[in-house]
Every structure is written in structure tokens, then in C-alpha cells.
Design an enzyme around this catalytic site. Structure first.
Site, PDB file in Angstrom:
ATOM      1  N   ASP A 260       0.843  -1.194   0.000  1.00  0.00           N
ATOM      2  CA  ASP A 260       0.000   0.000   0.000  1.00  0.00           C
ATOM      3  C   ASP A 260       0.870   1.232   0.000  1.00  0.00           C
ATOM      4  OD1 ASP A 260      -3.145  -0.360   0.517  1.00  0.00           O
ATOM      5  OD2 ASP A 260      -2.038  -2.096   1.241  1.00  0.00           O
ATOM      6  N   THR A 261       0.568   2.131  -0.937  1.00  0.00           N
ATOM      7  CA  THR A 261       1.422   3.255  -1.225  1.00  0.00           C
ATOM      8  C   THR A 261       0.560   4.348  -1.823  1.00  0.00           C
ATOM      9  OG1 THR A 261       3.239   1.732  -1.732  1.00  0.00           O
ATOM     10  CG2 THR A 261       3.455   3.964  -2.578  1.00  0.00           C
ATOM     11  N   ILE A 262       0.994   5.606  -1.669  1.00  0.00           N
ATOM     12  CA  ILE A 262       0.372   6.672  -2.458  1.00  0.00           C
ATOM     13  C   ILE A 262       1.446   7.313  -3.321  1.00  0.00           C
ATOM     14  CG2 ILE A 262      -1.424   7.098  -0.764  1.00  0.00           C
ATOM     15  CD1 ILE A 262       1.118   9.824  -1.255  1.00  0.00           C
TER      16      ILE A 262
ATOM     17  N   ILE B 109       6.618   9.541  -3.973  1.00  0.00           N
ATOM     18  CA  ILE B 109       5.900   8.337  -3.565  1.00  0.00           C
ATOM     19  C   ILE B 109       6.173   8.083  -2.098  1.00  0.00           C
ATOM     20  CG2 ILE B 109       7.729   6.688  -4.197  1.00  0.00           C
ATOM     21  CD1 ILE B 109       5.309   5.039  -5.515  1.00  0.00           C
TER      22      ILE B 109
ATOM     23  N   SER C 286       4.850   5.662   1.557  1.00  0.00           N
ATOM     24  CA  SER C 286       4.202   4.381   1.817  1.00  0.00           C
ATOM     25  C   SER C 286       4.390   3.901   3.240  1.00  0.00           C
ATOM     26  CB  SER C 286       4.781   3.333   0.865  1.00  0.00           C
ATOM     27  OG  SER C 286       4.266   2.054   1.121  1.00  0.00           O
TER      28      SER C 286
END
Length: 532
Positions: A341-343, A358, A360
């Protein structure tokens, strides 16, 4: 969908309100770096399973004044107390996926500090104001994030701190429901007042270490006091006349460059985006790059990483000979040198400063532990170490683990061209390559390049010491024809179906001829590209 078009500035990320936070910073006179930090802080509130100040950060920054690309590795290191012998004593072959033994020091806040010191124009306190306000009064939860949150609800109930922080009346926030996090608001106020030292030297570090002591973790005050980010030289390869840039190891960004080098030797455009030949080549290139990833991608402070060799054209030319167009490889060794899960967010401002960032927690809500009443989850990135003492990525005290999160950047003719990234653990290099091939070989616009159906290959060996799984398995999204699936299976691929592969692509392309920005946010997520 068509790309978003704007002339001044633009922000693209996976929550529309967070994207608007960044645009508001641009409108108020901030630059792309200011907007990226404000957006990231908002995302830590709005998509907390994926990111937050308990995780790490990587960024590529184009400075318009210097006309130069910079790389920031804001990843944390293992605890000084971490040692392979500790896991031997517990009869563990691998580091647990969750829990206190999976922790590494969070690098996000120091990453913000480094970005702002080098390029920012606004104080951190100002940039945290929107997130603090939303955390205090509540933010609506969009549908994709709500679904992911609901999948985590059961394990959030396992510790009182996580439940009190991330559940609303015992359940995860439903789509359209307001979520408040006054605990995070208070933590952000503390950081706004005392800066990064308030996190690594003060009350916040004290609370994390106290919580660690209470649950059997390894953290000490020294782990936080000695933390620092690193400015690194980005690395690149040229693909179809475009220079594609990545952060070097311990991240997996160079897997993108290795895959592109392998694919460059084939006329993909004539094959077409819907052809079985293209997908076969993609899967085989992925296997070859990930075989190298499994043994070579590690903290360069501790291991001799053959970086230049791995991303060289000559190495790709030799490795390409292993690709059989008629048969899927089921045994792919690494070359010999001479989850998640990361943005992701991208920002471009009126002066064409650019940020590809990025951030996370690694797994959903990271380690699944929330330290006290601080309002955020601690990452489980330490799970990515190997317990094989002879492995380049072997656990050692104060060492950075192998990292999956990778910001992407493309220049053309020495000028910034495309600021982009794809979230999703092992999917990230695969997703970046698919977007770039869609854009540069198949001539799609940047929105279609992300929305087009994808495949994901599983089963490569990992940098934790887990072995490869034969030919592995491929999951194809709807829209990829059954005839393609049948063709791939006839070549030896194991292909299944999935409604949606992981990921979350955002991108901003700079159209220099028209001096306009084109933005994209893929339809698999809640996000938006917003410009002005």
C-alpha cells in the site's frame, strides 16, 4: 476519459481533496515542492492505510532554475538492536510481515524537511495547516479507499490504539462517511511547531520508543536521533528517444530501466497493445529483471550493487537472448556481473518545477501498530530484509531494507517531459513499464495509458530470499481478450483473471509546444488530476 488540461500548475494524486490541497498551495504562491509536501500530509490523513508519517518517502525533483533533476531517498534504517541472531532465537526463517519486529525507522518527516530546505518557499507549519484542519473537522471517505479500509477493519480491532485511531464506532469509515483524526492533528501541530526534530528528537520519538518497549519492539532513542535522508544521483536509460529516470537501490526503480532495455530490441508498435506477443515479451522481460532484483538490489552502504552493469544496454542485449517467443521461461537465473500500500503524487508548477513523490506504509496500515495516541501507523518495511547472512539484502543494524516504492520521471531533450508513478508493491515496475510502452510505443494519451487493461506477473524470486515459483502466474484484467489469454497459455504461461490489478497511476505531461500541462489519474482509484 480525457486528460485534465491546465496552463499554470497541476497536482495528481489518489484523493481529490488532497489534490485540491496542493493546488491551493500553488495558487497561494507556493512552488511544486511546497505543494507536494502539503498534499502528502493530507494523504496521510485521507488514505492512512497506504501512507503517513510512520512510513518512508522517495522523490525525484526537477529544479527549473538549475535545470537539473535531483533524487531523495528518505527511507529509514533498521534498529541498532536488529540482528539475524535475534530471529534465529525465535526459530524464524523470515521476518514477520506485521508486528513490531517488522519496523524500520520512519523517514517521511525528515524527507519533508530535506525537500523544503533545498527547494521550498513556504514553512512546514503553513503547509501542514490544511491537513490539520481536515483532520480536526473531518474528511469524506471516497469509495475505493473505503473498500480498502473495510478490508483492514478486522485487524485494526486487534490493538486498542489502532481501533481508537482508525475505526468509527467500531467500524471502518464507509463511502461518503466523515473520518476525523484529532490525534494526527495534534501530532501535526507538534511537528509544525518544532519541525523534524520534534519527530526524531522529542515527544514523538519518545512515545514511539515507549510503545516499542511495551510490545516487544527494538526501537531506541538512538535509532531516531541518528536518522537521516540521502540525496542521491538519479539513474536513467534512453527508451525510444526519451530518458527515463529512477532512484537507485535499495529501491527497485532500476527494474523499470532493465525491462525497458530488454523491450527496446523489439518492434512493439507493430505488435499492437492487444497482442499476445507484446504481453509475452512483457512477462519474460519482467522475469529477467526480477531475477536480478532478487539478489542485487540492496543498501549500497552495505553491499556492492553492480548498478551500471545492470542498467547497461550491453547487458540487456545479452539477457534478451534468453527470451523465447514461443515458450514461457520457468527457470530464470540472475545475470552474472562483469504488497503493498502506497500513495503517489505528481506536481508541476507555473515555473515548471516538478515533483514525482511516492510515500508508503508498505502493507495496509503497515505493521498494523499505532504508537500510542499519535494518530498514525508504523510501517512494516523491515519485513523486506533477508535473514540469509550471505544475501546483499541481509538484515543488519542501522541498514536500509530493499524498497518497492519508486517515483518515475521522463525527460526529452534535457527538459522535463513526464512526471509519473504507479503504486502497488511488486506491481510498480510492471505498471510503470506498461504505462510507458502504452505512451511511447502504442501512442496512447496519458489518461488512456493508465486506464488500459493491465497484466501482473507473480512468482519471481524476492530480495528476502524467497525462491522463484517456476513460470509464476499472470493475472489479466477485463478487456484483455480471451484469445490473448489462450495464446499465452499455449506458450506455457499460467493465466488467471482478476477484476482489478493493484496499482494507482498518476501522471502529468508537459506539452512544451503549447506550454500546457496534461494530467491523468487512473480510473481504478479515487484520485484526480487538478489544475488551474
Amino acid at each position: 476519459m480525457e486528460p485534465t488540461v491546465a496552463g499554470n500548475g497541476m497536482v495528481a494524486t489518489s484523493h481529490p481533496i488532497a489534490a485540491q490541497v496542493g493546488v491551493d498551495i500553488l495558487k497561494s504562491g507556493g512552488n511544486a515542492i511546497d505543494a507536494a509536501v502539503a498534499t502528502n500530509a493530507a494523504m496521510g490523513l485521507m488514505e492512512p492505510m497506504a501512507c503517513g508519517i510512520g512510513g518512508d518517502l522517495f522523490a525525484l525533483v526537477w529544479d527549473a532554475r538549475q535545470r537539473k533533476l535531483f533524487g531523495l531517498s528518505a527511507s529509514g534504517r533498521s534498529a541498532y538492536a536488529a540482528a539475524i541472531g535475534l530471529f534465529d532465537d525465535h526459530a524464524l526463517d523470515f521476518i514477520p510481515t506485521h508486528g513490531p519486529l517488522s519496523w524500520s525507522v520512519p523517514g517521511c518527516v525528515d524527507g519533508w524537511d530535506q525537500l523544503l530546505k533545498k527547494f521550498g518557499t513556504m514553512p512546514l507549519a503553513k503547509l501542514l495547516e490544511p491537513a490539520i484542519d481536515w483532520a480536526q473537522r473531518g474528511v469524506p471517505t471516497p469509495p475505493v479507499i473505503a473498500n480498502t479500509w473495510n478490508n483492514a477493519a478486522e485487524f485494526l480491532r486487534e490493538t486498542p490504539e489502532a481501533a481508537a485511531t482508525f475505526l468509527v464506532d467500531g467500524h471502518s469509515p464507509r463511502a461518503g462517511e466523515m473520518f476525523r483524526n484529532p490525534r494526527l492533528a495534534e501530532t501535526y501541530r507538534h511537528i509544525a511547531r518544532d519541525g523534524r526534530d520534534g519527530f526524531y528528537h522529542g515527544r514523538i520519538a519518545d512515545q514511539i520508543v515507549a510503545y516499542s518497549d511495551s510490545v516487544g519492539g527494538l526501537f531506541s532513542r538512538r535509532d531516531f536521533q541518528d536518522h537521516e535522508s540521502n540525496w542521491v544521483q538519479p539513474v536513467s536509460t534512453n527508451y525510444r528517444g526519451h530518458d527515463v529516470w529512477e532512484i537507485p537501490p535499495p529501491g527497485q526503480g532500476i527494474a523499470v530501466l532493465q525491462m525497458l532495455n530488454l523491450l527496446e530490441g523489439f518492434d512493439l508498435a507493430s505488435m499492437g497493445a492487444a497482442s499476445a506477443d507484446w504481453w509475452h515479451l512483457f512477462i519474460e522481460a519482467k522475469k529477467l529483471a526480477y531475477a536480478d532484483r532478487a539478489i542485487n538490489y540492496a543498501d549500497p552502504d552495505f553491499a556492492d550493487v553492480p548498478l551500471e552493469f545492470l542498467i547497461s544496454k550491453s547487458y540487456a542485449n545479452n539477457r534478451r537472448r534468453r527470451i523465447d517467443m514461443l515458450r514461457a521461461a520457468d527457470n530464470v537465473p540472475p545475470g552474472e556481473p562483469a504488497r503493498g500500500d502506497t500513495i503517489y503524487l505528481s506536481v508541476v508548477d507555473k515555473d515548471r518545477n516538478c515533483v514525482s513523490l511516492i510515500q508508503s506504509n508498505f502493507d495496509s496500515f503497515g505493521s498494523r501498530h499505532v504508537p500510542g495516541d499519535l494518530g498514525f501507523a508504523l510501517q512494516n518495511r523491515g519485513n523486506s530484509f533477508s535473514l540469509d547472512r550471505n544475501h546483499r539484502n541481509a538484515l543488519a543494524p542501522h541498514k536500509r531494507p530493499f524498497h518497492t516504492i519508486i517515483p518515475g520521471f521522463v525527460t526529452r531533450g534535457g527538459e522535463p517531459h513526464f512526471v509519473f508513478g504507479v503504486m502497488g508493491g511488486d506491481m510498480q515496475p510492471q505498471g510503470q513499464v506498461q504505462v510507458l510502452v502504452n505512451l511511447l510505443d502504442f501512442q496512447m494519451n496519458i489518461q488512456t495509458a493508465g486506464d488500459t487493461p493491465r497484466m501482473q506477473h507473480f512468482g519471481s524470486a524476492t530480495p528476502t530470499g524467497r525462491a522463484a515459483n517456476g513460470a509464476g502466474e499472470v493475472l489479466a484484467e477485463p478487456g484483455i481478450g480471451q484469445s490473448v489469454v489462450d495464446d499465452l497459455q499455449s506458450r506455457g504461461h499460467i493465466v488467471g483473471r482478476t477484476e482489478k490489478n493493484p496499482g494507482g497511476y498518476q501522471g502529468i505531461l508537459i506539452d512544451r509546444e503549447r506550454n500546457m500541462l496534461l494530467g491523468a489519474s487512473e480510473s481504478r482509484r479515487d484520485g484526480r488530476a487538478i489544475g488551474y
